[in-house]
Design an enzyme around this catalytic site. Structure first.
Site, PDB file in Angstrom:
ATOM      1  N   LYS A  13      13.308  71.168 -38.878  1.00  0.00           N
ATOM      2  CA  LYS A  13      13.829  69.838 -38.515  1.00  0.00           C
ATOM      3  C   LYS A  13      12.900  69.142 -37.519  1.00  0.00           C
ATOM      4  O   LYS A  13      12.555  67.986 -37.700  1.00  0.00           O
ATOM      5  CB  LYS A  13      15.229  69.941 -37.897  1.00  0.00           C
ATOM      6  CG  LYS A  13      16.306  70.349 -38.870  1.00  0.00           C
ATOM      7  CD  LYS A  13      17.696  70.201 -38.248  1.00  0.00           C
ATOM      8  CE  LYS A  13      17.889  71.075 -37.025  1.00  0.00           C
ATOM      9  NZ  LYS A  13      17.897  72.520 -37.296  1.00  0.00           N
ATOM     10  N   ARG A  88      26.239  68.163 -34.549  1.00  0.00           N
ATOM     11  CA  ARG A  88      26.151  69.571 -34.916  1.00  0.00           C
ATOM     12  C   ARG A  88      27.518  70.156 -35.231  1.00  0.00           C
ATOM     13  O   ARG A  88      27.639  71.343 -35.477  1.00  0.00           O
ATOM     14  CB  ARG A  88      25.537  70.331 -33.753  1.00  0.00           C
ATOM     15  CG  ARG A  88      24.332  71.171 -34.147  1.00  0.00           C
ATOM     16  CD  ARG A  88      23.820  71.828 -32.880  1.00  0.00           C
ATOM     17  NE  ARG A  88      22.804  72.796 -33.143  1.00  0.00           N
ATOM     18  CZ  ARG A  88      21.499  72.528 -33.134  1.00  0.00           C
ATOM     19  NH1 ARG A  88      21.063  71.326 -32.939  1.00  0.00           N
ATOM     20  NH2 ARG A  88      20.649  73.503 -33.339  1.00  0.00           N
ATOM     21  N   ARG A 127       7.673  81.757 -34.148  1.00  0.00           N
ATOM     22  CA  ARG A 127       7.439  80.406 -33.607  1.00  0.00           C
ATOM     23  C   ARG A 127       6.965  80.454 -32.154  1.00  0.00           C
ATOM     24  O   ARG A 127       7.501  81.183 -31.336  1.00  0.00           O
ATOM     25  CB  ARG A 127       8.748  79.613 -33.698  1.00  0.00           C
ATOM     26  CG  ARG A 127       8.720  78.312 -32.915  1.00  0.00           C
ATOM     27  CD  ARG A 127       9.712  77.323 -33.423  1.00  0.00           C
ATOM     28  NE  ARG A 127      11.098  77.662 -33.120  1.00  0.00           N
ATOM     29  CZ  ARG A 127      12.127  76.940 -33.539  1.00  0.00           C
ATOM     30  NH1 ARG A 127      11.940  75.890 -34.310  1.00  0.00           N
ATOM     31  NH2 ARG A 127      13.352  77.289 -33.224  1.00  0.00           N
ATOM     32  N   ARG A 161      10.548  80.357 -27.314  1.00  0.00           N
ATOM     33  CA  ARG A 161      11.788  79.837 -26.741  1.00  0.00           C
ATOM     34  C   ARG A 161      12.758  80.976 -26.441  1.00  0.00           C
ATOM     35  O   ARG A 161      12.846  81.924 -27.209  1.00  0.00           O
ATOM     36  CB  ARG A 161      12.451  78.869 -27.745  1.00  0.00           C
ATOM     37  CG  ARG A 161      11.951  77.446 -27.603  1.00  0.00           C
ATOM     38  CD  ARG A 161      12.379  76.561 -28.733  1.00  0.00           C
ATOM     39  NE  ARG A 161      13.765  76.735 -29.171  1.00  0.00           N
ATOM     40  CZ  ARG A 161      14.328  76.000 -30.138  1.00  0.00           C
ATOM     41  NH1 ARG A 161      13.632  75.060 -30.740  1.00  0.00           N
ATOM     42  NH2 ARG A 161      15.571  76.213 -30.497  1.00  0.00           N
ATOM     43  N   ARG A 172      22.862  81.894 -33.805  1.00  0.00           N
ATOM     44  CA  ARG A 172      22.647  80.473 -34.128  1.00  0.00           C
ATOM     45  C   ARG A 172      22.906  80.196 -35.604  1.00  0.00           C
ATOM     46  O   ARG A 172      23.440  79.153 -35.961  1.00  0.00           O
ATOM     47  CB  ARG A 172      21.223  80.051 -33.744  1.00  0.00           C
ATOM     48  CG  ARG A 172      21.090  79.781 -32.250  1.00  0.00           C
ATOM     49  CD  ARG A 172      19.663  79.839 -31.778  1.00  0.00           C
ATOM     50  NE  ARG A 172      18.814  78.832 -32.374  1.00  0.00           N
ATOM     51  CZ  ARG A 172      17.489  78.910 -32.414  1.00  0.00           C
ATOM     52  NH1 ARG A 172      16.874  79.973 -31.897  1.00  0.00           N
ATOM     53  NH2 ARG A 172      16.790  77.962 -32.959  1.00  0.00           N
TER      54      ARG A 172
HETATM   55  P1  ADP Z   1      17.336  74.701 -33.713  1.00  0.00           P
HETATM   56  O1  ADP Z   1      17.561  73.561 -34.637  1.00  0.00           O
HETATM   57  O2  ADP Z   1      16.071  75.451 -34.033  1.00  0.00           O
HETATM   58  O3  ADP Z   1      18.521  75.597 -33.535  1.00  0.00           O
HETATM   59  P2  ADP Z   1      17.508  72.944 -31.360  1.00  0.00           P
HETATM   60  O4  ADP Z   1      16.392  72.715 -30.425  1.00  0.00           O
HETATM   61  O5  ADP Z   1      17.970  71.804 -32.202  1.00  0.00           O
HETATM   62  O6  ADP Z   1      17.038  74.165 -32.262  1.00  0.00           O
HETATM   63  O7  ADP Z   1      18.780  73.480 -30.560  1.00  0.00           O
HETATM   64  C1  ADP Z   1      18.719  74.556 -29.673  1.00  0.00           C
HETATM   65  C2  ADP Z   1      20.068  74.772 -28.984  1.00  0.00           C
HETATM   66  O8  ADP Z   1      20.419  73.599 -28.237  1.00  0.00           O
HETATM   67  C3  ADP Z   1      21.273  75.015 -29.885  1.00  0.00           C
HETATM   68  O9  ADP Z   1      21.376  76.362 -30.289  1.00  0.00           O
HETATM   69  C4  ADP Z   1      22.415  74.557 -28.977  1.00  0.00           C
HETATM   70  O10 ADP Z   1      22.731  75.549 -28.013  1.00  0.00           O
HETATM   71  C5  ADP Z   1      21.839  73.386 -28.224  1.00  0.00           C
HETATM   72  N1  ADP Z   1      22.138  72.111 -28.921  1.00  0.00           N
HETATM   73  C6  ADP Z   1      21.241  71.273 -29.495  1.00  0.00           C
HETATM   74  N2  ADP Z   1      21.877  70.210 -30.035  1.00  0.00           N
HETATM   75  C7  ADP Z   1      23.203  70.391 -29.824  1.00  0.00           C
HETATM   76  C8  ADP Z   1      24.386  69.673 -30.159  1.00  0.00           C
HETATM   77  N3  ADP Z   1      24.343  68.537 -30.861  1.00  0.00           N
HETATM   78  N4  ADP Z   1      25.585  70.161 -29.780  1.00  0.00           N
HETATM   79  C9  ADP Z   1      25.668  71.300 -29.067  1.00  0.00           C
HETATM   80  N5  ADP Z   1      24.605  72.048 -28.734  1.00  0.00           N
HETATM   81  C10 ADP Z   1      23.376  71.607 -29.095  1.00  0.00           C
END
Ligand code: ADP
Length: 217
Positions: A13, A88, A127, A161, A172
């Site tokens: 993404k 999400r 990654r 990360r 996740r």
């Molecule tokens: P990925 O898509 O690889 O899981 P992100 O950087 O989008 O990585 O998200 C990492 C973490 O940030 C998620 O596992 C969550 O804990 C938090 N997060 C990101 N966006 C949201 C959201 N919209 N609602 C709740 N938590 C979020």
């Protein structure tokens, strides 16, 4: 254009969002990046978010929605945006709909990036991200930097990360299936979903995405 990107962690993404936002001339809004920026600045929000993120759980809706809303209201997002990682879950999707409605705006498309589970696990495990810019992403086997641990683009330090550990990745993925996937049906009911395969070369996936968005117009 107003676009939402969905897909499991590791579907690419962030990578695709950066490329698409550039081509479409709209800002890339990533809630994950916004949280990580708060963590590195050691804000209260960052401290709160980190505890959830490190466990692979979602950060509570209230703070997430407020942060996303604040970002979407910045002047650069007036003409459109590409949301990456938000919404999400269904209640975030409902909150986004409400927000758009009050502004008399609508989403144009929800781009669903599909990738097999064993592939996303491999991508995440290898990654490495640049400390200076989260758009500079490498993979130890697929796209290694010229010098180990050093960003090719800016010379920054590459790191893994905290939430990319194997155990957290499993959690996740579980959270993705139970909480995030339902938003695909939510948006299907609005006729907004376009699904593409997120496997193959990065440029090929971008091409597929742009094609699918064009077809959708
Ligand atoms: P990925 O898509 O690889 O899981 P992100 O950087 O989008 O990585 O998200 C990492 C973490 O940030 C998620 O596992 C969550 O804990 C938090 N997060 C990101 N966006 C949201 C959201 N919209 N609602 C709740 N938590 C979020």
């Amino acid at each position: 254009m107003r676009i939402v990107l969905v897909g499991p962690p590791g579907a690419g993404k962030g990578t695709q969002a950066t490329r698409l936002a550039e081509t479409l001339h709209i800002p890339h809004i990533s809630t994950g990046d916004l949280f990580r920026a708060n963590i590195s600045r050691q804000t209260e929000l960052g401290k709160l978010a980190k505890s959830y993120m490190d466990a692979g759980n979602l950060v509570p809706d209230e703070v997430t929605i407020a942060m996303a809303k604040d970002r979407m209201e910045q002047p650069d997002a007036e003409g459109g945006f590409l949301l990456d990682g938000f919404p999400r879950n269904v209640s975030q999707a409902e909150a986004l709909d409400e927000l758009l409605e009050t502004e008399d705006m609508k989403l144009d498309a929800v781009l669903d990036l599909e990738a097999p589970e064993d592939e996303v696990v491999k991508r995440i495990a290898g990654r490495r991200v640049c400390r200076n810019d989260s758009a500079h992403v490498f993979h130890v086997a697929y796209t290694p930097p010229k010098k180990e641990g050093v960003c090719d683009v800016c010379g920054g330090e590459l790191y893994q990360r905290d939430d990319d550990s194997e155990e957290t990745v499993r959690r996740r993925l579980e959270v993705y299936h139970t909480q995030t996937e339902p938003i695909i049906d939510y948006y299907k009911a609005q006729g907004l979903v376009v699904t593409i395969a997120a496997t193959g070369p990065v440029a090929e996936v971008t091409r597929r995405a742009l094609e699918a968005l064009k077809r959708d117009q």
